[in-house]
Design a protein around this motif. Structure first.
Motif, PDB file in Angstrom:
ATOM      1  N   LEU A   1       0.808  -1.138   0.567  1.00 20.12           N
ATOM      2  CA  LEU A   1       0.238   0.083   0.069  1.00 20.12           C
ATOM      3  C   LEU A   1       0.825   1.492   0.198  1.00 20.12           C
ATOM      4  CD1 LEU A   1      -2.914  -1.380   2.742  1.00 20.12           C
ATOM      5  CD2 LEU A   1      -3.276  -1.319   0.173  1.00 20.12           C
ATOM      6  N   ARG A   2       1.543   0.605   0.746  1.00 16.94           N
ATOM      7  CA  ARG A   2       3.114   1.800   1.012  1.00 16.94           C
ATOM      8  C   ARG A   2       3.802   2.782  -0.358  1.00 16.94           C
ATOM      9  NH1 ARG A   2       5.687   5.844   4.494  1.00 16.94           N
ATOM     10  NH2 ARG A   2       8.127   5.639   3.806  1.00 16.94           N
ATOM     11  N   LYS A   3       3.989   1.594  -0.729  1.00 21.47           N
ATOM     12  CA  LYS A   3       4.349   1.125  -2.593  1.00 21.47           C
ATOM     13  C   LYS A   3       3.998   1.674  -3.812  1.00 21.47           C
ATOM     14  CE  LYS A   3       8.299  -0.861  -5.056  1.00 21.47           C
ATOM     15  NZ  LYS A   3       8.821  -1.615  -4.919  1.00 21.47           N
ATOM     16  N   THR A   4       2.310   1.407  -3.506  1.00 21.17           N
ATOM     17  CA  THR A   4       1.457   2.020  -4.010  1.00 21.17           C
ATOM     18  C   THR A   4       1.479   3.783  -4.245  1.00 21.17           C
ATOM     19  OG1 THR A   4       0.060  -0.244  -4.192  1.00 21.17           O
ATOM     20  CG2 THR A   4      -1.254   1.337  -5.106  1.00 21.17           C
ATOM     21  N   GLY A   5       0.717   4.193  -3.505  1.00 24.32           N
ATOM     22  CA  GLY A   5       0.508   5.206  -3.250  1.00 24.32           C
ATOM     23  C   GLY A   5       1.852   6.202  -3.578  1.00 24.32           C
ATOM     24  N   THR A   6       2.945   5.973  -3.549  1.00 26.30           N
ATOM     25  CA  THR A   6       4.477   6.704  -3.818  1.00 26.30           C
ATOM     26  C   THR A   6       4.801   6.129  -5.238  1.00 26.30           C
ATOM     27  OG1 THR A   6       4.978   5.973  -2.021  1.00 26.30           O
ATOM     28  CG2 THR A   6       6.900   6.517  -3.373  1.00 26.30           C
ATOM     29  N   ASP A   7       4.182   5.051  -5.465  1.00 27.55           N
ATOM     30  CA  ASP A   7       4.681   5.042  -6.905  1.00 27.55           C
ATOM     31  C   ASP A   7       2.906   6.122  -7.746  1.00 27.55           C
ATOM     32  OD1 ASP A   7       5.504   4.020  -9.675  1.00 27.55           O
ATOM     33  OD2 ASP A   7       3.747   3.567 -10.253  1.00 27.55           O
ATOM     34  N   PHE A   8       2.262   6.051  -7.098  1.00 26.77           N
ATOM     35  CA  PHE A   8       1.067   6.994  -8.183  1.00 26.77           C
ATOM     36  C   PHE A   8       1.038   8.079  -7.614  1.00 26.77           C
ATOM     37  CE2 PHE A   8      -3.703   8.839  -8.069  1.00 26.77           C
ATOM     38  CZ  PHE A   8      -3.788   8.472  -8.962  1.00 26.77           C
TER      39      PHE A   8
ATOM     40  N   SER B   1       1.698  10.599 -11.291  1.00 30.30           N
ATOM     41  CA  SER B   1       0.829  11.936 -11.173  1.00 30.30           C
ATOM     42  C   SER B   1       1.737  12.871 -11.765  1.00 30.30           C
ATOM     43  CB  SER B   1       0.415  11.716 -10.344  1.00 30.30           C
ATOM     44  OG  SER B   1      -0.882  10.712 -10.314  1.00 30.30           O
ATOM     45  N   GLY B   2       2.123  13.110 -11.755  1.00 29.11           N
ATOM     46  CA  GLY B   2       3.570  14.844 -10.972  1.00 29.11           C
ATOM     47  C   GLY B   2       3.583  14.709 -10.158  1.00 29.11           C
ATOM     48  N   ILE B   3       3.795  14.417  -8.790  1.00 27.29           N
ATOM     49  CA  ILE B   3       3.826  15.451  -7.539  1.00 27.29           C
ATOM     50  C   ILE B   3       5.890  15.345  -7.676  1.00 27.29           C
ATOM     51  CG2 ILE B   3       3.451  15.038  -5.236  1.00 27.29           C
ATOM     52  CD1 ILE B   3       0.966  15.291  -7.093  1.00 27.29           C
ATOM     53  N   SER B   4       6.440  15.803  -7.283  1.00 32.00           N
ATOM     54  CA  SER B   4       7.436  16.232  -7.557  1.00 32.00           C
ATOM     55  C   SER B   4       8.076  15.493  -6.102  1.00 32.00           C
ATOM     56  CB  SER B   4       8.204  17.366  -6.679  1.00 32.00           C
ATOM     57  OG  SER B   4       7.599  18.089  -5.035  1.00 32.00           O
ATOM     58  N   LEU B   5       9.448  15.151  -6.414  1.00 25.46           N
ATOM     59  CA  LEU B   5      10.235  14.028  -5.616  1.00 25.46           C
ATOM     60  C   LEU B   5      10.679  14.535  -4.004  1.00 25.46           C
ATOM     61  CD1 LEU B   5      13.672  12.824  -7.785  1.00 25.46           C
ATOM     62  CD2 LEU B   5      11.604  11.903  -6.773  1.00 25.46           C
ATOM     63  N   GLU B   6      10.111  16.103  -4.071  1.00 24.02           N
ATOM     64  CA  GLU B   6      10.271  16.391  -2.572  1.00 24.02           C
ATOM     65  C   GLU B   6       9.606  16.225  -1.834  1.00 24.02           C
ATOM     66  OE1 GLU B   6      11.695  18.293  -5.611  1.00 24.02           O
ATOM     67  OE2 GLU B   6      13.478  17.817  -5.120  1.00 24.02           O
ATOM     68  N   THR B   7       8.405  16.997  -2.821  1.00 25.73           N
ATOM     69  CA  THR B   7       6.931  17.187  -1.911  1.00 25.73           C
ATOM     70  C   THR B   7       7.287  15.599  -1.596  1.00 25.73           C
ATOM     71  OG1 THR B   7       6.247  18.569  -3.074  1.00 25.73           O
ATOM     72  CG2 THR B   7       4.142  17.572  -2.498  1.00 25.73           C
ATOM     73  N   THR B   8       7.022  14.547  -1.925  1.00 26.09           N
ATOM     74  CA  THR B   8       6.492  13.081  -2.736  1.00 26.09           C
ATOM     75  C   THR B   8       7.371  12.200  -1.264  1.00 26.09           C
ATOM     76  OG1 THR B   8       6.260  12.529  -4.485  1.00 26.09           O
ATOM     77  CG2 THR B   8       6.869  10.581  -3.397  1.00 26.09           C
TER      78      THR B   8
ATOM     79  N   PRO C   1      15.608  11.715  -0.998  1.00 25.75           N
ATOM     80  CA  PRO C   1      14.816  11.881  -2.204  1.00 25.75           C
ATOM     81  C   PRO C   1      15.834  10.177  -2.791  1.00 25.75           C
ATOM     82  CG  PRO C   1      15.213  13.813  -2.100  1.00 25.75           C
ATOM     83  CD  PRO C   1      16.252  13.140  -1.235  1.00 25.75           C
ATOM     84  N   GLU C   2      16.556   9.420  -2.699  1.00 23.76           N
ATOM     85  CA  GLU C   2      17.522   8.961  -3.768  1.00 23.76           C
ATOM     86  C   GLU C   2      16.969   7.797  -2.845  1.00 23.76           C
ATOM     87  OE1 GLU C   2      19.403  12.373  -4.350  1.00 23.76           O
ATOM     88  OE2 GLU C   2      19.508  11.934  -2.501  1.00 23.76           O
ATOM     89  N   VAL C   3      16.645   7.406  -1.397  1.00 23.45           N
ATOM     90  CA  VAL C   3      16.495   6.465  -0.554  1.00 23.45           C
ATOM     91  C   VAL C   3      14.795   6.034  -1.323  1.00 23.45           C
ATOM     92  CG1 VAL C   3      15.704   5.374   1.443  1.00 23.45           C
ATOM     93  CG2 VAL C   3      17.790   7.410   1.046  1.00 23.45           C
TER      94      VAL C   3
ATOM     95  N   LYS D   1      15.523   4.856  -4.537  1.00 22.47           N
ATOM     96  CA  LYS D   1      16.483   3.158  -4.751  1.00 22.47           C
ATOM     97  C   LYS D   1      14.337   2.293  -4.472  1.00 22.47           C
ATOM     98  CE  LYS D   1      19.873   0.273  -2.495  1.00 22.47           C
ATOM     99  NZ  LYS D   1      20.610   0.431  -1.666  1.00 22.47           N
ATOM    100  N   HIS D   2      13.982   2.687  -3.155  1.00 24.96           N
ATOM    101  CA  HIS D   2      12.988   1.443  -2.537  1.00 24.96           C
ATOM    102  C   HIS D   2      11.802   1.135  -3.123  1.00 24.96           C
ATOM    103  CE1 HIS D   2      16.623  -0.273  -0.090  1.00 24.96           C
ATOM    104  NE2 HIS D   2      16.737   1.388  -0.144  1.00 24.96           N
ATOM    105  N   TYR D   3      11.259   2.274  -3.073  1.00 31.63           N
ATOM    106  CA  TYR D   3       9.549   2.336  -3.902  1.00 31.63           C
ATOM    107  C   TYR D   3       8.802   3.466  -5.340  1.00 31.63           C
ATOM    108  CZ  TYR D   3       9.263   2.305   0.555  1.00 31.63           C
ATOM    109  OH  TYR D   3       9.483   2.008   2.479  1.00 31.63           O
ATOM    110  N   ARG D   4      10.195   3.382  -6.011  1.00 29.25           N
ATOM    111  CA  ARG D   4      10.012   3.436  -7.611  1.00 29.25           C
ATOM    112  C   ARG D   4      10.289   2.216  -8.632  1.00 29.25           C
ATOM    113  NH1 ARG D   4       8.230   4.134 -12.086  1.00 29.25           N
ATOM    114  NH2 ARG D   4       8.188   6.352 -13.645  1.00 29.25           N
ATOM    115  N   SER D   5       9.992   1.348  -9.055  1.00 29.29           N
ATOM    116  CA  SER D   5       9.922   0.486  -9.545  1.00 29.29           C
ATOM    117  C   SER D   5       9.167   0.573 -11.055  1.00 29.29           C
ATOM    118  CB  SER D   5       9.505  -0.772  -9.406  1.00 29.29           C
ATOM    119  OG  SER D   5      10.612  -1.151  -8.317  1.00 29.29           O
ATOM    120  N   PRO D   6       9.999   0.389 -12.006  1.00 32.44           N
ATOM    121  CA  PRO D   6       9.225   0.228 -13.906  1.00 32.44           C
ATOM    122  C   PRO D   6       8.110  -0.556 -13.370  1.00 32.44           C
ATOM    123  CG  PRO D   6      11.533   0.047 -14.238  1.00 32.44           C
ATOM    124  CD  PRO D   6      11.575  -0.785 -12.390  1.00 32.44           C
ATOM    125  N   SER D   7       6.854  -0.062 -14.460  1.00 36.08           N
ATOM    126  CA  SER D   7       5.622  -0.851 -14.649  1.00 36.08           C
ATOM    127  C   SER D   7       5.823  -1.933 -15.456  1.00 36.08           C
ATOM    128  CB  SER D   7       4.735  -0.219 -14.263  1.00 36.08           C
ATOM    129  OG  SER D   7       4.949   0.923 -15.663  1.00 36.08           O
TER     130      SER D   7
END
Length: 306
Positions: free
Chosen positions: A248-255, A259-266, A275-277, A280-286
């Protein structure tokens, strides 16, 4: 107090979770069992290798998995670095010791349609066929309703990106419905940084339907084992596979990122240090992105006339 206990006490003073400290003490118990009362400075790299050879053999026919061996190596490395800083040892004998290979499964990213199915399974009644054989045999469908706290907990995880531990420990004093904010103090977060998370309209409506208690009363008041059991059941009813609560945490982050939300805001919303962490762990290619990559390579082959 022995050096090992001083190291564990320092971990406790840094407000490590009780479960984490119990795990640390359990793994450190193997050090005492193997090394006995030897001086920390006298332990060499060869001793460490011999220790892990002994650990790999296991006890009573039970061998530790690679995850436990890596955990022991990580803790030993942390212990010797701590000992060297405080003058108990001149070197770190765990240096250059390779970690064991582990099977790593990426948490799934749910599609919007899968999220909708899961949320329905968390709040809609369902029936279970009950069959009795033999004396007074019968067969009927028994209706059940998911626990009232399941849907709010899952919705909170999706819309706030909070970790499961923080969700279950959430108190009414940390929820400000008037201001529309959830505030988690720094001492209760993984990164030791205060979190201030806006409450979405749907989550606000959901929380308003929960009877409010005193400021120190838990919002959901449920144990981890119950959440795991009910969530697993809801995942099965939704027809999903390989879905854990952490998805659920990874799904929300990926969405948010798609959706164009900035790295800093997310990053700020999810409570990561950098943002690097997060990437590395929460943004995977779909699967769609991987398919586009393969199509791109295929076009190169066509252009080459192969």
């Amino acid at each position: 107090m022995c050096i090992r206990d001083r190291w564990l006490e320092e971990k406790r003073l840094r407000r490590r979770a009780t479960k984490t400290l119990v795990n640390y003490r359990s793994q450190a118990g193997f050090w005492t069992r193997f090394f006995g009362v030897r001086q920390t400075a006298s332990i060499t790299r060869a001793d460490i290798i011999e220790f892990f050879t002994w650990r790999e053999r296991g006890r009573n026919g039970r061998k530790p998995g690679n995850h436990l061996l890596n955990l022991n190596l990580t803790l030993l490395r942390d212990f010797f670095r701590w000992a060297r800083k405080r003058g108990y040892s001149d070197a770190d004998p765990t240096e250059d010791i390779e970690r064991w290979d582990e099977l790593h499964r990426e948490p799934r990213i749910l599609s919007p349609e899968e999220v909708a199915r899961l949320l329905r399974a968390c709040r809609e009644p369902f029936s279970v066929p009950v069959v009795r054989r033999g004396y007074k045999a019968y067969e009927k469908d028994v209706s059940y309703t998911p626990p009232p706290w399941l849907y709010p907990i899952v919705l909170t995880a999706l819309t706030t990106l909070l970790r499961q531990k923080n969700i279950l420990a959430l108190t009414w004093g940390q929820v400000d419905l008037r201001a529309g904010m959830i505030r988690i103090p720094a001492e209760e977060t993984k990164t030791r940084t205060e979190l201030a998370i806006p409450i979405s309209a749907q989550l606000r409506q959901c929380l308003e339907n929960i009877p409010r208690g005193f400021s120190d009363a838990p919002v959901f008041g449920v144990k981890l084992a119950s959440v795991r059991r009910s969530f697993t059941s809801a995942v099965q009813r939704a027809g999903l596979e390989g879905v854990t609560f952490h998805c659920l945490r990874k799904t929300g982050t990926d969405f948010l990122l798609r959706s164009g939300i900035s790295l800093e805001t997310t990053q700020k919303l999810g409570g990561w240090k950098t943002p690097e962490v997060m990437l590395k762990h929460y943004r995977s290619p779909s699967p769609q992105e991987l398919g586009e990559a393969v199509t791109c390579i295929d076009s190169l082959v066509r252009q080459a006339g192969a």
